[in-house]
Design an enzyme around this catalytic site. Structure first.
Site, PDB file in Angstrom:
ATOM      1  N   CYS A  67      -9.225  45.808  57.718  1.00 20.69           N
ATOM      2  CA  CYS A  67      -9.094  44.476  58.399  1.00 20.69           C
ATOM      3  C   CYS A  67      -9.700  43.121  57.496  1.00 20.69           C
ATOM      4  O   CYS A  67     -10.780  43.545  56.913  1.00 20.69           O
ATOM      5  CB  CYS A  67      -9.803  44.658  59.690  1.00 20.69           C
ATOM      6  SG  CYS A  67      -9.655  43.026  60.621  1.00 20.69           S
ATOM      7  N   CYS A  71     -16.464  40.647  60.494  1.00 21.47           N
ATOM      8  CA  CYS A  71     -17.155  40.984  61.647  1.00 21.47           C
ATOM      9  C   CYS A  71     -18.426  41.967  61.321  1.00 21.47           C
ATOM     10  O   CYS A  71     -18.061  42.977  60.772  1.00 21.47           O
ATOM     11  CB  CYS A  71     -16.371  41.608  62.899  1.00 21.47           C
ATOM     12  SG  CYS A  71     -14.875  40.730  63.284  1.00 21.47           S
ATOM     13  N   CYS A  74     -18.464  45.732  62.201  1.00 20.56           N
ATOM     14  CA  CYS A  74     -17.376  46.594  62.298  1.00 20.56           C
ATOM     15  C   CYS A  74     -17.081  47.541  60.954  1.00 20.56           C
ATOM     16  O   CYS A  74     -17.147  47.214  59.998  1.00 20.56           O
ATOM     17  CB  CYS A  74     -16.383  45.608  62.661  1.00 20.56           C
ATOM     18  SG  CYS A  74     -14.816  46.734  62.827  1.00 20.56           S
ATOM     19  N   CYS A 111      -6.060  52.418  76.044  1.00 18.21           N
ATOM     20  CA  CYS A 111      -6.289  50.870  75.120  1.00 18.21           C
ATOM     21  C   CYS A 111      -5.985  51.222  73.851  1.00 18.21           C
ATOM     22  O   CYS A 111      -6.758  52.191  73.447  1.00 18.21           O
ATOM     23  CB  CYS A 111      -7.931  50.486  75.703  1.00 18.21           C
ATOM     24  SG  CYS A 111      -8.101  49.064  74.723  1.00 18.21           S
ATOM     25  N   CYS A 142      -3.704  48.300  77.819  1.00 19.96           N
ATOM     26  CA  CYS A 142      -4.566  47.374  77.339  1.00 19.96           C
ATOM     27  C   CYS A 142      -4.158  47.569  75.846  1.00 19.96           C
ATOM     28  O   CYS A 142      -4.017  48.599  75.231  1.00 19.96           O
ATOM     29  CB  CYS A 142      -5.993  47.566  77.738  1.00 19.96           C
ATOM     30  SG  CYS A 142      -7.027  46.567  77.022  1.00 19.96           S
ATOM     31  N   CYS A 202      -9.424  41.091  79.009  1.00 21.20           N
ATOM     32  CA  CYS A 202     -10.708  41.805  79.126  1.00 21.20           C
ATOM     33  C   CYS A 202     -11.527  41.123  77.922  1.00 21.20           C
ATOM     34  O   CYS A 202     -10.957  41.255  76.662  1.00 21.20           O
ATOM     35  CB  CYS A 202     -10.224  43.248  78.654  1.00 21.20           C
ATOM     36  SG  CYS A 202     -11.449  44.519  78.316  1.00 21.20           S
ATOM     37  N   ARG A 275     -17.863  46.836  82.330  1.00 21.77           N
ATOM     38  CA  ARG A 275     -17.740  48.157  81.705  1.00 21.77           C
ATOM     39  C   ARG A 275     -18.953  48.466  80.696  1.00 21.77           C
ATOM     40  O   ARG A 275     -19.299  47.708  79.847  1.00 21.77           O
ATOM     41  CB  ARG A 275     -16.541  48.072  80.689  1.00 21.77           C
ATOM     42  CG  ARG A 275     -16.377  49.525  80.088  1.00 21.77           C
ATOM     43  CD  ARG A 275     -14.791  49.691  79.078  1.00 21.77           C
ATOM     44  NE  ARG A 275     -13.708  49.223  80.134  1.00 21.77           N
ATOM     45  CZ  ARG A 275     -12.725  48.411  80.064  1.00 21.77           C
ATOM     46  NH1 ARG A 275     -13.027  47.715  78.545  1.00 21.77           N
ATOM     47  NH2 ARG A 275     -11.933  48.252  80.734  1.00 21.77           N
TER      48      ARG A 275
HETATM   49  N1  SAM Z   1      -9.510  43.809  65.453  1.00 22.79           N
HETATM   50  C1  SAM Z   1      -9.306  43.366  67.180  1.00 22.79           C
HETATM   51  C2  SAM Z   1     -10.405  42.265  67.371  1.00 22.79           C
HETATM   52  O1  SAM Z   1     -11.356  42.382  66.843  1.00 22.79           O
HETATM   53  O2  SAM Z   1      -9.961  41.453  68.187  1.00 22.79           O
HETATM   54  C3  SAM Z   1      -9.781  44.729  67.927  1.00 22.79           C
HETATM   55  C4  SAM Z   1     -10.306  45.774  67.806  1.00 22.79           C
HETATM   56  S1  SAM Z   1     -12.215  45.506  67.776  1.00 22.79           S
HETATM   57  C5  SAM Z   1     -12.689  47.009  67.046  1.00 22.79           C
HETATM   58  C6  SAM Z   1     -12.613  45.239  69.340  1.00 22.79           C
HETATM   59  C7  SAM Z   1     -14.146  45.269  69.691  1.00 22.79           C
HETATM   60  O3  SAM Z   1     -14.707  46.249  69.592  1.00 22.79           O
HETATM   61  C8  SAM Z   1     -15.011  44.097  68.913  1.00 22.79           C
HETATM   62  O4  SAM Z   1     -14.432  43.055  69.341  1.00 22.79           O
HETATM   63  C9  SAM Z   1     -16.285  44.579  69.152  1.00 22.79           C
HETATM   64  O5  SAM Z   1     -16.571  43.922  70.540  1.00 22.79           O
HETATM   65  C10 SAM Z   1     -16.268  45.859  69.341  1.00 22.79           C
HETATM   66  N2  SAM Z   1     -16.719  46.665  68.328  1.00 22.79           N
HETATM   67  C11 SAM Z   1     -16.379  46.962  67.158  1.00 22.79           C
HETATM   68  N3  SAM Z   1     -17.305  47.506  66.397  1.00 22.79           N
HETATM   69  C12 SAM Z   1     -18.311  47.741  67.188  1.00 22.79           C
HETATM   70  C13 SAM Z   1     -19.799  48.486  66.926  1.00 22.79           C
HETATM   71  N4  SAM Z   1     -20.200  48.987  65.586  1.00 22.79           N
HETATM   72  N5  SAM Z   1     -20.625  48.527  68.036  1.00 22.79           N
HETATM   73  C14 SAM Z   1     -20.361  48.007  69.155  1.00 22.79           C
HETATM   74  N6  SAM Z   1     -19.088  47.449  69.398  1.00 22.79           N
HETATM   75  C15 SAM Z   1     -18.131  47.298  68.391  1.00 22.79           C
HETATM   76  C1  DTB Z   2     -14.322  46.859  73.560  1.00 20.27           C
HETATM   77  O1  DTB Z   2     -14.931  45.891  73.987  1.00 20.27           O
HETATM   78  N1  DTB Z   2     -14.868  47.838  73.069  1.00 20.27           N
HETATM   79  C2  DTB Z   2     -14.053  48.869  72.605  1.00 20.27           C
HETATM   80  C3  DTB Z   2     -12.668  48.076  73.051  1.00 20.27           C
HETATM   81  N2  DTB Z   2     -13.147  46.723  73.434  1.00 20.27           N
HETATM   82  C4  DTB Z   2     -11.543  48.060  72.208  1.00 20.27           C
HETATM   83  C5  DTB Z   2     -14.094  49.315  71.298  1.00 20.27           C
HETATM   84  C6  DTB Z   2     -15.398  49.656  70.641  1.00 20.27           C
HETATM   85  C7  DTB Z   2     -15.497  50.133  69.309  1.00 20.27           C
HETATM   86  C8  DTB Z   2     -16.613  50.842  69.009  1.00 20.27           C
HETATM   87  C9  DTB Z   2     -16.810  50.925  67.333  1.00 20.27           C
HETATM   88  C10 DTB Z   2     -15.926  51.893  66.950  1.00 20.27           C
HETATM   89  O2  DTB Z   2     -15.565  53.088  67.752  1.00 20.27           O
HETATM   90  O3  DTB Z   2     -15.254  51.510  65.944  1.00 20.27           O
HETATM   91 FE1  SF4 Z   3     -11.281  43.374  62.390  1.00 20.44          FE
HETATM   92 FE2  SF4 Z   3     -13.388  44.941  63.216  1.00 20.44          FE
HETATM   93 FE3  SF4 Z   3     -13.274  42.283  63.512  1.00 20.44          FE
HETATM   94 FE4  SF4 Z   3     -11.490  43.913  65.097  1.00 20.44          FE
HETATM   95  S1  SF4 Z   3     -13.755  43.856  64.992  1.00 20.44           S
HETATM   96  S2  SF4 Z   3     -11.174  41.809  63.750  1.00 20.44           S
HETATM   97  S3  SF4 Z   3     -11.127  45.559  63.487  1.00 20.44           S
HETATM   98  S4  SF4 Z   3     -13.112  43.466  61.584  1.00 20.44           S
END
Ligand code: SAM
Ligand code: DTB
Ligand code: SF4
Length: 330
Positions: A67, A71, A74, A111, A142, A202, A275
């Site tokens: 990506c 973030c 992530c 989702c 979702c 959401c 949630r």
């Molecule tokens: N890429 C898309 C976006 O960010 O809009 C969707 C997927 S992203 C993984 C969805 C959400 O997962 C993020 O906004 C964040 O709140 C959550 N998330 C990602 N990595 C995480 C982590 N290590 N611990 C907790 N929540 C996480």
């Molecule tokens: C949200 O708020 N939590 C979910 C869903 N929306 C997409 C994702 C959690 C991801 C946790 C990190 C991972 O498993 O990579």
């Molecule tokens: Fe990309 Fe992860 Fe950020 Fe979603 S949360 S936009 S997958 S870097």
């Protein structure tokens, strides 16, 4: 002033859904004596939901890694060495098989998440096909695909999408310490496109990234003062990912602070499904039970989230059984 003084006590029934919350009100609720806070949260919860039922959703990463966003928490960001291999968008048949398995495991919502800054129009052709197939299984749908234009949101709505997940992630003040490649306003714009297209929002965020209680309440204020409350509000405890700049152990909330935050969210967004999202594996059964009493009424089931761990199915089944909580649609 004593904690909680000046906070209006309401019976939940007459409490209107408000989008004009003041910081002092959020702080007043959060700082109430714990029994009073929990009592108010429970009244609001019981007026709006069946307290003995929670929603069970399931996640699938349909396009993982690589990506371009940065973030800081992530595993899928290309900016960090997390060892995550980038994949292409999954085939429709594999996604449907995943949804079928989730349904058999008891999930009512499916989702699908893609690690994109934003989808390309040709990606949406495939996503729309996946949506109609998953709806055909009788599940709520979702997706979370990054930023959307108004036209893209309309296309997803036309394909029957129920919810779009797009998180604000944290407070406006802390946001810039975590993400620099897209602004909070970008996210708010996408949420507006989604809502205007008739899709349910959401939207929530992450706790335990080094932010303080003021930031957690700042995030609640941001969510509760959107033009309408997101129908689903996920709270993610930051999940450990090796190689990212965010330290998941920095300021992880103590159990009481976590329950206070959920209760405050329940009161401020009375009709939203709240949630307990990522990070439940760090919570004891007792803390999860306390959060359900505070008004949380949704979880993700399944052994993995997108790339990180979730509690094992057996542990969740045992917990819900011992609590006498039914699962399905909240
Ligand atoms: N890429 C898309 C976006 O960010 O809009 C969707 C997927 S992203 C993984 C969805 C959400 O997962 C993020 O906004 C964040 O709140 C959550 N998330 C990602 N990595 C995480 C982590 N290590 N611990 C907790 N929540 C996480
Ligand atoms: C949200 O708020 N939590 C979910 C869903 N929306 C997409 C994702 C959690 C991801 C946790 C990190 C991972 O498993 O990579
Ligand atoms: Fe990309 Fe992860 Fe950020 Fe979603 S949360 S936009 S997958 S870097």
């Amino acid at each position: 002033m004593m904690a909680g003084m000046g906070v209006e006590r309401h019976d939940g029934i007459s409490a209107p859904v408000r989008t004009d919350w003041k910081r002092a009100e959020a702080e007043g609720l959060y700082d109430l004596p714990f029994p009073d806070l929990m009592f108010q949260a429970q009244i609001v919860h019981r007026v709006n939901f069946d307290p003995n039922r929670i929603e069970t959703a399931s996640l699938l990463s349909i396009k993982t890694g690589g990506c371009p966003e940065d973030c800081g928490y992530c595993s899928q960001s290309a900016h960090y060495e997390t060892g995550m291999k980038a994949t292409r968008l999954m085939d429709r048949a594999d996604v449907i098989a995943g949804a079928q398995r989730a349904k058999e495991a008891g999930a009512t919502r499916f989702c699908m998440a893609a690690a994109w800054r934003n989808p390309k129009d040709r990606d949406l052709d495939q996503i729309c096909e996946m949506l109609s197939a998953v709806k055909g299984l009788g599940m709520e749908t979702c997706v979370t695909l990054g930023m959307l234009t108004a036209e893209q949101a309309n296309r997803l709505s036309g394909a029957g999408l129920d919810f779009y997940n797009h998180n604000v992630d944290t407070s406006p003040e802390f946001y810039g310490k975590i993400i620099t490649t897209r602004t909070l306003q970008n996210r708010i714009d996408t949420l507006a496109h989604v809502r205007e297209a008739g899709i349910k929002d959401c939207c929530g965020g992450i706790i335990g990234m080094g932010e303080h209680v003021e930031d957690r309440l700042g995030m609640l204020l941001l969510l509760a003062n959107l033009p309408s409350h997101p129908e689903s509000v996920p709270f993610n405890l930051c999940n450990e990912v090796k190689g990212v700049p965010v330290d998941d152990t920095a300021n992880r909330p103590d159990p009481i602070a976590m329950a206070r935050l959920i209760a405050t969210a329940r009161i401020m967004m009375p009709k939203s499904v709240v949630r307990l999202s990522a990070g439940r594996q760090y919570m004891t059964d007792e803390l999860q039970a306390l959060c359900f009493l505070a008004g949380a009424n949704s979880i993700f089931i399944g052994d993995v989230l997108l790339t990180t761990k979730n509690p094992q199915r057996d542990r969740d089944a045992s917990l819900l059984h011992r609590l006498g909580i039914a699962s399905g649609v909240a």
